[in-house]
Design an enzyme around this catalytic site. Structure first.
Site, PDB file in Angstrom:
ATOM      1  N   GLU A  91     -39.723   4.610  10.398  1.00  0.00           N
ATOM      2  CA  GLU A  91     -39.110   3.361  10.861  1.00  0.00           C
ATOM      3  C   GLU A  91     -38.334   3.624  12.143  1.00  0.00           C
ATOM      4  O   GLU A  91     -37.231   3.108  12.332  1.00  0.00           O
ATOM      5  CB  GLU A  91     -38.170   2.776   9.804  1.00  0.00           C
ATOM      6  CG  GLU A  91     -38.869   2.352   8.552  1.00  0.00           C
ATOM      7  CD  GLU A  91     -37.975   1.483   7.685  1.00  0.00           C
ATOM      8  OE1 GLU A  91     -38.376   0.347   7.412  1.00  0.00           O
ATOM      9  OE2 GLU A  91     -36.879   1.931   7.293  1.00  0.00           O
ATOM     10  N   CYS A 129     -33.996  -6.212   4.117  1.00  0.00           N
ATOM     11  CA  CYS A 129     -32.914  -5.990   5.087  1.00  0.00           C
ATOM     12  C   CYS A 129     -32.971  -6.965   6.256  1.00  0.00           C
ATOM     13  O   CYS A 129     -31.938  -7.391   6.771  1.00  0.00           O
ATOM     14  CB  CYS A 129     -32.951  -4.551   5.604  1.00  0.00           C
ATOM     15  SG  CYS A 129     -34.541  -4.051   6.299  1.00  0.00           S
TER      16      CYS A 129
HETATM   17 ZN   LIG Z   1     -34.831  -4.710   8.447  1.00  0.00          ZN
END
Ligand SMILES: [Zn+2]
Length: 662
Positions: free
Chosen positions: A342, A426
């Site tokens: 990520e 998120c």
């Molecule tokens: Zn996120």
């Protein structure tokens, strides 16, 4: 309103001019951002709460219900669990995540700013009930973590590296500050002050305290917010400690792993670059690892650099900024190309179709850039904040506020669409809270200066030298670059007004009360400064030519060579199948093709589209051959581009930012 004024962190080492954002309730936005905020207030905020409930997050935090997970003796996340999405496991009744407190924190924050915008007693009641649960859950010593109290009791502070414990505290603190500022209700703020006091009793340089910090940065910037909201310097000191301590030797995560009987080398992500603890922060010069973690760390560092006038932190931040913006940034302001970590990979590695470019990472870049402006107005940061804000961030939210992107690729064959929810949710509350608090990104206030970082229809109320001043911007930015600013000071008040002149603007003109100001002499670091005694009725007019432009990438970016991206003002454009038919890769735009802008009030909530005459490689006369000695025939085609943030709000289909040139 009960919004508290920021408190100075220190009396001594403070820089002369520290610019702090105006609290959200002091800025009303209309126009472009008004529409976005209304969508969040009308839809997103309630959706976030409902989805959290559907994911059974209430069951994790409510002490009156049985714990949703099984109690396990020790939980060391397996690679699958500790992957990019964080650890989770399925207990007896429900799948639960260790970072759910953070989702509640961000949901509360989004709701808080939304309630300020639009009364919603039903939502407020629900959030109050969540806060009551946290109040009940909190332990007598102040500790508060639904994961470590309800799912893994007895293991608190044993795995800061992987388990998001301080990260969750940080998001709840941000939620608490927002809820207090927007509603005047102190309950969550008091809860989180007690928890922050407990954290300060556990961590710090004093003998007997732990020398740790979180594997997912966030607590640092949250403690700065808490210090500013409460005036308590100890929270600022703790934030500074976490930043100073990061990456020091002996390495805390090594020692912590050994203490729980684990091999530090068995770390799933192999290198502490993943969480930016590979070196002390002042020695870092390359943006590495998980993108959101990096952005949150740099945001906290920028806050501390501002509060303490810390030039060594500022120097590190400037090196990191330079590295990010010259080697690892998408033209949309997206960052972090790889799904694997990520985060960041190698220089100039910016694939378009597989771009991860998480919404949270762009939001994080907005956070970082806005905090760099704490050290003084500088368009180097503000222009990038604007780029990321208008493109790679708000693309993460559908125009109606109901659907979300996690990844923000710059090219799609038609299969990429916003989703209702995610097992790692998120991004939705992150984009929600950023949009709902957009007013605080518009302005920076110093002792005798106000900086206007962003333009758009809005009203700001603030005090300079104890005198109330209001500033009204009238503009249809970003569609039009004419900005009129009226300043109303009840009594004449002297201060400097800093106005950003974006680097993308080729022609700008500034007038004060009808008189032309020479921008060349008035401008430094991309901001025009006007110092005068402002009085009621003073009027400033800034005309920013909304230039259309072509962007070309550094030739080292292999995916973009021979390609061009279109922009107008701060907006990056893309072409969609619904306007241009399929096979977007077959379209080419000649260098000399003239670009035209068209206001389309009935399209996508009212936007400006771009058009140009290009060519399209035809498949009609090609036949069945895979390869041939002659190139395909081309025919003229008119292409239409829409702002990138607005894509995938109509018929699903292909999308392309970087067009072939030719
Ligand atoms: Zn996120």
């Amino acid at each position: 309103m009960t919004a508290s004024q920021p408190a100075a962190a220190t009396d001594t080492a403070k820089p002369k001019l520290a610019f702090r954002p105006l609290p959200v309730p002091q800025v009303d936005v209309r126009g472009f951002w008004g529409d976005r905020v209304d969508a969040v207030a009308a839809k997103t905020a309630g959706i976030l709460y409902d989805r959290c409930v559907e994911a059974r997050m209430l069951e994790q935090i409510d002490p009156d219900r049985p714990s949703p997970g099984v109690v396990i003796p020790f939980h060391s996340p397996s690679p699958d669990e500790a992957d990019a999405q964080g650890a989770e496991f399925t207990g007896s009744t429900v799948t639960t995540q260790m970072f759910w407190d953070s989702d509640w924190g961000k949901t509360i924050e989004t709701a808080a700013y939304s309630l300020y915008r639009r009364r919603n007693p039903e939502l407020e009641k629900k959030i109050d009930a969540v806060i009551d649960m946290y109040g009940k859950l909190q332990q007598p010593d102040g500790y508060l973590s639904s994961w470590y109290q309800r799912i893994q009791p007895g293991l608190r502070w044993t795995n800061l590296r992987d388990c998001h414990e301080l990260y969750c505290a940080g998001h709840l603190i941000e939620g608490a500050v927002a809820y207090y500022q927007a509603t005047g209700k102190r309950k969550l703020l008091d809860i989180m002050c007690r928890y922050a006091d407990h954290i300060a009793s556990m961590f710090g340089p004093e003998p007997g305290k732990r020398k740790g910090y979180c594997g997912h940065e966030e607590i640092e910037l949250a403690l700065v917010k808490l210090a500013r909201a409460t005036g308590e310097k100890k929270y600022m000191e703790l934030a500074k400690y976490f930043i100073d301590q990061r990456g020091q030797q002996p390495h805390y995560f090594d020692e912590e792993a050994r203490a729980r009987g684990a091999d530090p080398k068995a770390y799933h992500f192999k290198t502490y670059e993943y969480n930016q603890s590979h070196k002390p922060v002042r020695e870092q010069d390359k943006v590495v690892g998980h993108a959101v973690r990096a952005m949150y760390l740099f945001s906290g560092m920028a806050d501390i650099a501002t509060e303490y006038g810390d030039d060594s932190l500022r120097a590190a931040l400037d090196r990191l900024w330079d590295d990010l913006t010259t080697k690892s940034l998408y033209v949309t302001g997206g960052i972090g190309p790889s799904a694997h970590n990520e985060g960041f990979t190698s220089d100039y590695d910016l694939p378009n179709e597989t771009a991860y470019a998480e919404t949270c990472a762009s939001v994080g870049l907005v956070f970082w850039a806005s905090r760099m402006l704490g050290m003084g107005p500088n368009a180097r940061y503000a222009d990038m904040m604007e780029r990321s804000l208008y493109n790679g961030s708000i693309s993460g939210l559908s125009l109606d506020g109901s659907l979300f992107f996690y990844e923000n690729p710059l090219e799609s064959r038609g299969g990429h669409h916003r989703w209702k929810w995610h097992r790692c949710p998120c991004c939705p509350p992150n984009i929600g809270r950023m949009v709902a608090s957009i007013g605080s990104y518009f302005y920076g206030l110093a002792d005798d200066a106000l900086a206007v970082h962003l333009y758009g229809d809005s009203t700001a109320r603030f005090e300079i030298a104890g005198r109330p001043v209001s500033l009204v911007q009238t503009s249809s930015y970003p569609w039009d670059g004419a900005v009129a600013i009226e300043i109303e000071a009840a009594t004449p008040t002297a201060f400097t007004l800093h106005l950003r002149v974006p680097a993308w603007c080729r022609n700008a003109a500034l007038k004060v009360n009808g008189k032309m100001v020479d921008l060349d002499t008035a401008t430094s670091d991309g901001y025009a400064a006007i110092r005068r005694e402002w009085q009621k009725g003073d009027r400033v007019e800034l005309d920013l030519e909304m230039s259309m432009s072509r962007f070309f990438a550094n030739p080292e970016v292999r995916q973009d060579i021979g390609r061009v991206a279109l922009a107008r003002g701060p907006l990056i454009y893309c072409v969609e199948e619904t306007d241009n038919g399929g096979g977007l890769h077959r379209i080419a735009l000649p260098r000399e093709a003239r670009l035209e802008a068209h206001a389309e009030p009935n399209l996508l909530g009212g936007i400006v589209t771009l058009s140009a005459v290009g060519s399209r490689a035809g498949t009609e006369n090609w036949g069945r051959d895979l390869y041939r000695a002659e190139p395909p025939a081309t025919q003229e085609t008119k292409l239409k581009a829409v702002p990138y943030f607005a894509w995938d709000n109509r018929d699903p289909g292909e999308m392309l930012v970087w067009l072939r040139e030719g």
